[in-house]
Design an enzyme around this catalytic site. Structure first.
Site, PDB file in Angstrom:
ATOM      1  N   SER A 139       0.856  -1.189   0.000  1.00 34.42           N
ATOM      2  CA  SER A 139       0.000   0.000   0.000  1.00 34.42           C
ATOM      3  C   SER A 139       0.885   1.229   0.000  1.00 34.42           C
ATOM      4  O   SER A 139       1.983   1.225   0.569  1.00 34.42           O
ATOM      5  CB  SER A 139      -0.901   0.018   1.233  1.00 34.42           C
ATOM      6  OG  SER A 139      -1.542   1.279   1.371  1.00 34.42           O
ATOM      7  N   TYR A 152      -1.726  -0.837  10.073  1.00 37.66           N
ATOM      8  CA  TYR A 152      -1.861  -1.259   8.677  1.00 37.66           C
ATOM      9  C   TYR A 152      -0.641  -0.808   7.870  1.00 37.66           C
ATOM     10  O   TYR A 152      -0.043  -1.583   7.124  1.00 37.66           O
ATOM     11  CB  TYR A 152      -3.140  -0.671   8.088  1.00 37.66           C
ATOM     12  CG  TYR A 152      -3.347  -0.916   6.611  1.00 37.66           C
ATOM     13  CD1 TYR A 152      -3.876  -2.122   6.155  1.00 37.66           C
ATOM     14  CD2 TYR A 152      -3.030   0.062   5.669  1.00 37.66           C
ATOM     15  CE1 TYR A 152      -4.079  -2.348   4.796  1.00 37.66           C
ATOM     16  CE2 TYR A 152      -3.224  -0.150   4.316  1.00 37.66           C
ATOM     17  CZ  TYR A 152      -3.749  -1.353   3.880  1.00 37.66           C
ATOM     18  OH  TYR A 152      -3.945  -1.571   2.532  1.00 37.66           O
TER      19      TYR A 152
END
Length: 248
Positions: A139, A152
């Site tokens: 990401s 995350y």
């Protein structure tokens, strides 16, 4: 030449489904690995409607035994795995100090350990077959940070570091290991996040130079490049697919 076989985690919906459809359209046989068997079967049906070949397998990437069983079932059916796409992921957006340890564990188990588990089981098969391409989905949050996504981001940062290291270790076997870092994408998971973070979509669209969220097809196209012969001399790289939200 026999068709390549691609094992794709989280392929029951969203980005994973589009990756599965894209690779099937590129003449690959696709293994749709997902914890949601109904969604996986739906992806297989969509692929078969286009005249391509696919198989669904149950796979909980957080559980090494489940991954082993999924890989065994896949090899039993197709005899090999040429391509691994580590797409399965999960997120929950909230300030770090308000987050709970159980959430941290789930984020790390799915987003980081899940990719470690599949690589542990599939890389030896690729070495044995003298061929293999791995694409790990990270990401852009891992590259620049993202408010509300501390753990995350940390897990996805681990994916990028893991990708670089195994790319070095696997280079002697001529295996290609690369990473894609998507920006915000219009997926079921993002829609779920947006439902309890009002205004996040509009704010992101304004910040992205292309003035739209990524579509799953955008990510699938990048995966298709990394697993193609044209990327045969590319390894250990991280490619952001984000409409210009961040620029290296």
């Amino acid at each position: 030449m026999t068709k390549r076989v691609a094992f794709i985690t989280g392929a029951g919906s969203g980005i994973g489904r589009e990756i599965a459809k894209k690779l099937a359209s590129r003449n690959m046989r696709v293994i749709v690995a997902d914890i949601n068997s109904q969604n996986a079967d739906e992806t297989v049906t969509l692929i078969e409607r286009e005249g391509h070949e696919a198989k669904s397998v149950y796979c909980d990437v957080t559980n090494l035994d489940s991954v082993k069983k999924a890989v065994e079932d896949s090899v039993g059916h197709y005899k090999k795995i040429d391509v691994l796409v580590n797409n399965a992921g999960w997120d929950k957006v909230e300030p770090f100090l308000k987050s709970d340890p159980s959430t941290w564990k789930r984020l790390i188990d799915i987003n980081l350990l899940g990719q470690i588990h599949t690589c542990k089981e599939i890389l030896p098969l690729m070495i044995e077959n003298n061929y293999g391409k791995v694409v790990n989905i990270a990401s852009d949050a891992a590259r620049v940070g993202s408010s509300g996504e501390a753990v995350y981001s940390a897990a996805k940062g681990g994916v990028i570091a893991f990708t670089k290291t195994i790319a070095r270790e696997m280079a002697r076997y001529k295996l290609n290991i690369n990473c894609i870092a998507p920006g915000p994408a219009d997926t079921p998971l993002f829609q779920e996040i947006g439902s309890y973070n009002e205004g996040i979509t509009g704010a992101l669209v304004k910040a992205i130079p292309f003035r739209r969220l990524a579509q799953p097809e955008d990510i699938a196209g990048a995966v298709a490049y990394f697993v193609s012969d044209e990327a045969g001399y590319v390894t250990g790289q991280t490619l952001s697919v984000n409409g210009g939200l961040t620029m290296a």
